[in-house]
Scaffold this motif. Structure first.
Motif, PDB file in Angstrom:
ATOM      1  N   LYS A  38     126.971 -25.944-116.799  1.00  0.00           N
ATOM      2  CA  LYS A  38     126.570 -27.250-117.330  1.00  0.00           C
ATOM      3  C   LYS A  38     126.448 -28.269-116.182  1.00  0.00           C
ATOM      4  CE  LYS A  38     128.409 -28.684-121.180  1.00  0.00           C
ATOM      5  NZ  LYS A  38     129.354 -29.281-122.188  1.00  0.00           N
ATOM      6  N   TYR A  39     127.362 -28.196-115.232  1.00  0.00           N
ATOM      7  CA  TYR A  39     127.324 -29.098-114.071  1.00  0.00           C
ATOM      8  C   TYR A  39     126.090 -28.829-113.216  1.00  0.00           C
ATOM      9  CZ  TYR A  39     128.768 -31.388-109.732  1.00  0.00           C
ATOM     10  OH  TYR A  39     128.806 -32.191-108.610  1.00  0.00           O
ATOM     11  N   THR A  40     125.807 -27.550-112.957  1.00  0.00           N
ATOM     12  CA  THR A  40     124.646 -27.244-112.109  1.00  0.00           C
ATOM     13  C   THR A  40     123.338 -27.588-112.832  1.00  0.00           C
ATOM     14  OG1 THR A  40     124.565 -24.925-112.852  1.00  0.00           O
ATOM     15  CG2 THR A  40     125.879 -25.430-110.889  1.00  0.00           C
TER      16      THR A  40
ATOM     17  N   ASP B 236     121.116 -22.377-113.227  1.00  0.00           N
ATOM     18  CA  ASP B 236     122.459 -21.807-113.324  1.00  0.00           C
ATOM     19  C   ASP B 236     123.061 -21.681-111.931  1.00  0.00           C
ATOM     20  OD1 ASP B 236     122.117 -21.534-116.042  1.00  0.00           O
ATOM     21  OD2 ASP B 236     121.688 -19.368-115.969  1.00  0.00           O
ATOM     22  N   PHE B 237     124.387 -21.590-111.870  1.00  0.00           N
ATOM     23  CA  PHE B 237     125.055 -21.407-110.585  1.00  0.00           C
ATOM     24  C   PHE B 237     124.517 -20.179-109.866  1.00  0.00           C
ATOM     25  CE2 PHE B 237     128.339 -19.393-108.023  1.00  0.00           C
ATOM     26  CZ  PHE B 237     128.809 -20.427-107.243  1.00  0.00           C
TER      27      PHE B 237
ATOM     28  N   ASP C  44     123.817 -21.826 -99.715  1.00  0.00           N
ATOM     29  CA  ASP C  44     124.388 -23.087 -99.225  1.00  0.00           C
ATOM     30  C   ASP C  44     124.876 -23.954-100.381  1.00  0.00           C
ATOM     31  OD1 ASP C  44     123.981 -22.428 -96.598  1.00  0.00           O
ATOM     32  OD2 ASP C  44     122.109 -23.573 -96.384  1.00  0.00           O
ATOM     33  N   ASN C  45     124.106 -24.041-101.435  1.00  0.00           N
ATOM     34  CA  ASN C  45     124.518 -24.865-102.568  1.00  0.00           C
ATOM     35  C   ASN C  45     125.694 -24.248-103.318  1.00  0.00           C
ATOM     36  OD1 ASN C  45     122.766 -27.052-102.266  1.00  0.00           O
ATOM     37  ND2 ASN C  45     121.118 -26.038-103.388  1.00  0.00           N
ATOM     38  N   ARG C  46     125.738 -22.933-103.401  1.00  0.00           N
ATOM     39  CA  ARG C  46     126.898 -22.289-104.019  1.00  0.00           C
ATOM     40  C   ARG C  46     128.146 -22.583-103.198  1.00  0.00           C
ATOM     41  NH1 ARG C  46     125.505 -16.233-104.476  1.00  0.00           N
ATOM     42  NH2 ARG C  46     123.447 -16.707-103.648  1.00  0.00           N
ATOM     43  N   ASP C  47     128.019 -22.527-101.873  1.00  0.00           N
ATOM     44  CA  ASP C  47     129.161 -22.825-101.007  1.00  0.00           C
ATOM     45  C   ASP C  47     129.623 -24.264-101.192  1.00  0.00           C
ATOM     46  OD1 ASP C  47     129.074 -20.275-100.000  1.00  0.00           O
ATOM     47  OD2 ASP C  47     128.135 -20.818 -98.093  1.00  0.00           O
TER      48      ASP C  47
END
Length: 259
Positions: A150-152, A160-161, A167-170
């Protein structure tokens, strides 16, 4: 590249050693204090059991996922692949089958929270108080994964995550670790990150009978020989690598009980 690889190896080894030392230290204290009954006895001239009568070690079987939905599995694989990436030093968490380990753990007693106190009230606890949540671990994972997606969706153009760049997952994982990211639906991001990281390390270094540490790849990476019966000759040989290939509780191909 030498420095990051060396750092990763040092981190993983120190984590595994610290975990083992903590268990051993706690057990030793209980024995000294008499909590576990009489002191251990010494047997001479034979072994104190009859060969072949011991229960077979527990283990998991199959390859299907029992707890995670396909979307949750995609999140888990995307997340743990950043916590322990695959590189030339050794397998990453995905390659070591950590997602499968997590699935089986969450589908069982750990996921139900059989060893947790889950009753209220639920004020935010101090770090030294350990796990403080109304959620069982399984409920925590399910609620957290939904809250993270929900945040992503709100901050990364509906993605989705699992679809984010590395880089964004990190960045997101670091924000959860620090507590700078706030999630909805009663999920504490920092608490979930701590649980996810701890469980990922457990699956990475556990005996393969629990579904992780595929082909004992993590043990091979750090030089841990595994569940050999007798290490007495190595107790005083500090700093020497033990020249045995790793063996799990259920053995390995070619294992004869001596090497």
């Amino acid at each position: 590249m030498d420095k990051p690889v060396s750092g990763r190896r040092h981190f993983l080894i120190s984590t595994a050693v610290a975990a083992g030392a903590g268990v051993a230290g706690s057990l030793g204290a209980k024995v000294r204090d008499g909590e576990l009954g009489a002191p251990p006895r010494t047997y001479q001239g034979g072994v104190p059991w009859t060969e072949g009568l011991a229960d077979e070690p527990p283990g998991v079987s199959g390859t299907d996922f029992k707890f995670f939905t396909p979307a949750e599995r995609a999140f888990i694989e995307a997340a743990v692949s950043r916590l322990i990436p695959n590189d030339e030093l050794g397998p990453g968490a995905v390659e070591a089958n950590v997602p499968f380990f997590l699935d089986r753990q969450l589908a069982g007693p750990f996921g139900r929270g059989d060893h947790y106190y889950l009753g209220g009230p639920w004020p935010k606890g101090a770090p030294e108080q350990g796990y403080q949540s109304r959620f069982s671990p399984a409920q925590m994972y399910r609620a957290a994964i939904a809250a993270i997606d929900k945040y992503t969706h709100a901050n990364f153009n509906g993605a989705d995550f699992a679809k984010l760049s590395e880089d964004n997952r990190d960045k997101l994982l670091k924000g959860m670790e620090s507590g700078s990211i706030q999630l909805e639906d009663g999920v504490d991001a920092k608490t979930f990150f701590a649980m996810l990281l701890q469980n990922t390390k457990e699956g990475y270094f556990s005996d393969p009978i629990y579904g992780g540490n595929k082909d004992m790849g993590a043990w091979k990476m750090i030089g841990f020989p595994g569940a050999h019966y007798d290490y007495r000759e190595w107790v005083t040989r500090h700093g020497e690598p033990v020249p045995f290939p790793p063996v799990s509780f259920k053995g390995r191909a070619g294992w004869n009980g001596e090497s």
